[in-house]
Write a protein that holds these residues in place. Sequence first.
Motif, short mmCIF file in Angstrom:
data_model
loop_
_atom_site.label_atom_id
_atom_site.label_comp_id
_atom_site.label_asym_id
_atom_site.label_seq_id
_atom_site.Cartn_x
_atom_site.Cartn_y
_atom_site.Cartn_z
N ALA A 492 10.03 -59.60 -77.34
CA ALA A 492 10.75 -60.42 -76.36
C ALA A 492 11.32 -59.52 -75.27
CB ALA A 492 11.86 -61.20 -77.04
N ILE A 493 11.13 -59.94 -74.03
CA ILE A 493 11.69 -59.23 -72.88
C ILE A 493 12.67 -60.18 -72.19
CG2 ILE A 493 11.19 -58.09 -70.69
CD1 ILE A 493 8.36 -57.57 -71.79
N ASN A 494 13.93 -59.79 -72.14
CA ASN A 494 14.97 -60.60 -71.50
C ASN A 494 15.72 -59.71 -70.52
OD1 ASN A 494 15.22 -63.38 -73.12
ND2 ASN A 494 14.77 -61.75 -74.59
N ALA A 495 15.41 -59.89 -69.25
CA ALA A 495 16.03 -59.05 -68.22
C ALA A 495 17.30 -59.71 -67.70
CB ALA A 495 15.05 -58.82 -67.08
N LYS A 496 18.37 -58.89 -67.60
CA LYS A 496 19.64 -59.39 -67.09
C LYS A 496 20.27 -58.30 -66.21
CE LYS A 496 20.58 -62.30 -71.13
NZ LYS A 496 21.52 -62.59 -72.24
N GLY A 497 21.17 -58.73 -65.34
CA GLY A 497 21.91 -57.79 -64.52
C GLY A 497 21.00 -56.93 -63.66
N SER A 498 21.25 -55.61 -63.68
CA SER A 498 20.48 -54.69 -62.84
C SER A 498 19.01 -54.60 -63.26
CB SER A 498 21.12 -53.30 -62.87
OG SER A 498 21.14 -52.80 -64.21
N GLN A 499 18.70 -54.98 -64.50
CA GLN A 499 17.30 -54.95 -64.95
C GLN A 499 16.43 -55.88 -64.12
OE1 GLN A 499 17.55 -56.07 -69.06
NE2 GLN A 499 18.40 -54.10 -69.73
N LEU A 500 17.03 -56.91 -63.55
CA LEU A 500 16.26 -57.91 -62.80
C LEU A 500 15.70 -57.34 -61.50
CD1 LEU A 500 18.65 -60.92 -63.40
CD2 LEU A 500 16.31 -60.76 -64.24
N ASN A 501 16.16 -56.15 -61.08
CA ASN A 501 15.62 -55.55 -59.86
C ASN A 501 14.13 -55.23 -60.00
OD1 ASN A 501 18.08 -55.59 -58.46
ND2 ASN A 501 18.74 -53.68 -59.44
N ALA A 502 13.65 -55.13 -61.23
CA ALA A 502 12.24 -54.82 -61.45
C ALA A 502 11.39 -56.07 -61.70
CB ALA A 502 12.10 -53.86 -62.64
N PHE A 503 12.01 -57.26 -61.59
CA PHE A 503 11.28 -58.48 -61.97
C PHE A 503 11.24 -59.50 -60.84
CE2 PHE A 503 12.44 -56.57 -65.99
CZ PHE A 503 11.30 -56.76 -66.76
N TYR A 504 11.01 -59.06 -59.63
CA TYR A 504 10.81 -60.00 -58.53
C TYR A 504 9.52 -60.78 -58.77
CZ TYR A 504 14.61 -58.11 -55.72
OH TYR A 504 15.85 -57.75 -55.25
#
Length: 737
Positions: A492-504
Motif C-alpha cells: 500500500a502506498i499512501n502519500a501525505k503532506g510533503s510526500q505528495l510533491n512527487a504525486f502530481y
Amino acid sequence: MHEPSATVKNDGSGALSFSGQKYRSNAFYIDGVLQNDPFGLSPSGILNGENGQGPVAMESIEQITLSKNPYDASLGNFTGAVVQVVTQRGSNLPRQEIYFHSKANYQQYNHTGINLSGPVKRNTIFFFLNTEFLSSRVLFPYDSSYYEGETRSVEKLNRFRQTMMEQFSYDPGIPDQLATYRNNKISLRMDAEINKQNRLSLTLRWNQNNREQAYPPNARILSFSNNIKRLEQQQVSISLEWNKKVSGTIQNRLSLYFNQHHRNTLPKIQGYPTLRILDGEGMIVVGANEESYQNVSQQRSIQLINRLHQLLGRHFLEAGIDLQYHELRNNFIPNGHGSYFYYSISDLVQNRRPAEFSINQIKGGATAGNFLSAMHLIRKALFLNYKTSINNYLHIQAGIRLQKEYFINPPETDSFTQAVAIPIVGSYYHSGPLYSGKLPRFNWSIAPRIQWIWRIPRWNSILKIGTGIFIGTIPNAWLSGIQSNNGNKIAAINAKGSQLNAFYFTPPSYNGTAQLPLNYTETKGAIYLSSESLKLPAIWRTNFSWEQKINPSLSLEMEFLHYLQNTETGFTNINITKPNYRLSGADQRWIYHPNMPHTIHLQPNSDNPYQQILLIHNKDSIKSRGYQMQLQLFYNKEPISLILSYSYGKSYALFDGNYSNTLHYWRLQENINGRNNPVLAISDFSQGHRIHATIHWQSQTNRKQKPGFLFIIPASKDNDSVMFMAKTICPEMTRLQ
C-alpha cells in the motif's frame, strides 16, 4: 408465497432477511441440494445473487417452501430461514410453452423463455427443458436540483467532461446513470423410472450474467456514468439423485452435486485512476471504479448428501451424511489503478498538488495473474431425525446435527508479521496464539432441535412449540484476506503532506494505472489474522404458534419467536493501543487522547508498516438477541379471499451490516466506545411494525372467472413508524401454449 415478516434488501439483489438475521444467513435448497454461495460475495447468500437472479428460472419451478423454523436436522448452514425449491419434471404428456414479459418506461425489461417437456421413453424416461433470456435497462437521470454540490448545472458538468477528454485523454461519461443487466439460462432435467425400487434424476444447468451496476442519485456524491463497474458471471452445475426403495419401510436418497462458478469485475470502459473532487457540499467522482482493477473469483464445489429413512408404525427415523468440498480462489486488489483526492475542480485542471493519493500494488510474494487466495475447504455433517405420533393429537419431531469444517491449506507466512508484529500486538490484547497467513481451525458443532405439535379438536386449534440450535457459516470472503492480505503480497502506498510533491496527476500509462515516482514509501497496508480456532455462528431459537379455526371461513394464527446468539464473530484492530484517556464530567468514556500515540510502535524508530491488523475472532461475552411476533387473519369464502397480518420484531446486534469486505465490519461500525469496543444496538435487520393485507376476489362473466388482487404493503419503515401503499395487481405475463 406470502410471508409478511420477511425483509427485502432494496438494491435489486432480492436478498431476504428472516428473524432479524443477515441476508447471507439463509439456506437455499434446489431439489434437495444446497445452492448457497460458499465464498460469500453474493448479498443474498445464493449464487448469482448480485444480480437478483437465482440458479433456476421461476417458470421451471413446481413448488417453493419457506421454513422460518425448520426442525429437520438434515437442513444446515443457516441461522435465518430455509427456502426449498422443487423444479418441474416431465411426464407422458408432451408440453410446449413460450412465455414473454415486457415493460417500457424509465425501466426497459424483457423476459422471454421456452419450456419443453415430455417423454423420452413412455412411462420410463422423461425430460423437462427450460431456456430463458432476460434483459433490463434502468435509467437514473441526473437531477440538478437534488445534487447539493457547486457544479450542479448540466452545462458546467459538460464542460468538465470536455476538459477531462482534452487534457487528460479520458471520457468520464455523463451525470446520468444507466444500469443494464442480461441473463441467459438453460436447464435440463431428466427423470428415469428404472423400476419400482429405483428412480434417477439428472439435472444440468448453465447460467450467464452480465451487469453494469449503477448508483442511484445521491445528494452529496455525483458519480459520472463511467465510474460504474461491470460484473460478469458464469455458472455450470450438475446434480444427480438416486432414490432407492430398499424394502417396504426403508428408503434411501443419494444426491451428488457439482458446481463451477466464475466471477469477474471490470471497469465499464477502461482502467483509470479514481478522482475524487470536493465540490462545495458535494463530491464529484470520475475514473474507473476502485473495485474493478483485479477482482476475480473462481469456485468449484462437490457435495454428497445421503438420507436413509425407515418408517416403523408411528415412528419415522432418518439418518444421513452431508459432505462438501469447496475450492475457492480469489484475486482482489482494490484501488489498483490509484486514487487521487482534490479540494476543487480547479486544483485538478490546473494540475496542482493533490490533497491525498493512495494505491495498492502486487509485491514480490505474489505473481501477477495468479490468485492471491486459494482455499480448500471441507465440510462434513452427520444428522439424525426422529418423528413420532404419541396419539392422534400429539406429534413430536426431534433431530440433532453434528457439523465440522476445516481448511487443508498450509500457512502462507509473512516473516516480519510473525516474528516482530504478532509478539508485540499480542501482548497488548492477550489474544492467544496467532499465526500469520494461517486459516482458522473449527471445532465440532452440535445442533439439537425439537418440536411438539398438539391438535385440539374440541377447540379447532393447533399448538406448536419448538426450540433448537441452528448453526450458520462464516463467509469465506472474510477469511480469504488471511492469505491475500498477509503482509507480503500487497503493498500500500499512501502519500501525505510533503510526500505528495512527487504525486502530481498525469494521464496514466497504457494499463490505466497511475504513474509513480522513482522513490516512494510503501507499507504492508491492512492485514488479516484469525484466532487459532473459531466457532461457527450459532443461535438458540424458540418459537410458539397457535392456530385457531373460528368457523369454516375464518381462522386466526398467532406466532412468537425469540432468539439468542450463542456464538458471535468479532473484528478487532490490534494495531492500535487501547483507549488511553478518560473524559471528565457526566460522560466518562475512555477515548484516545489527541496528543498521545494510538498506533503501537513495532520498531525502535517508532515505525509501524501496517494500516490495520484486523483480528477475526469469537466475541461471545455480549450476545445479540431479538424477538418477533405475528398475528394473521385468514378469511376464505367465495368470491373473496383475505389475508390480514400484523407483525412486530426487534433485534439487537453487536456487528451489523452485510459486508463481504471484512474491514468494513470494523471501519463502518456504529459505536460509542470506539470500534474495538462494540456494544449492542438496534440492528439494521430489526423488523419494526408491519401491516400486510392481501385481498383476492373472483367475478364470473360469461362463465369465466376473472381474478383480482389488492396488496397493502409497507413502502418504508422505521423502528416505530411505517408508511403504506396500495395497488391493484393485474397479470402481465402472456403465455402461448
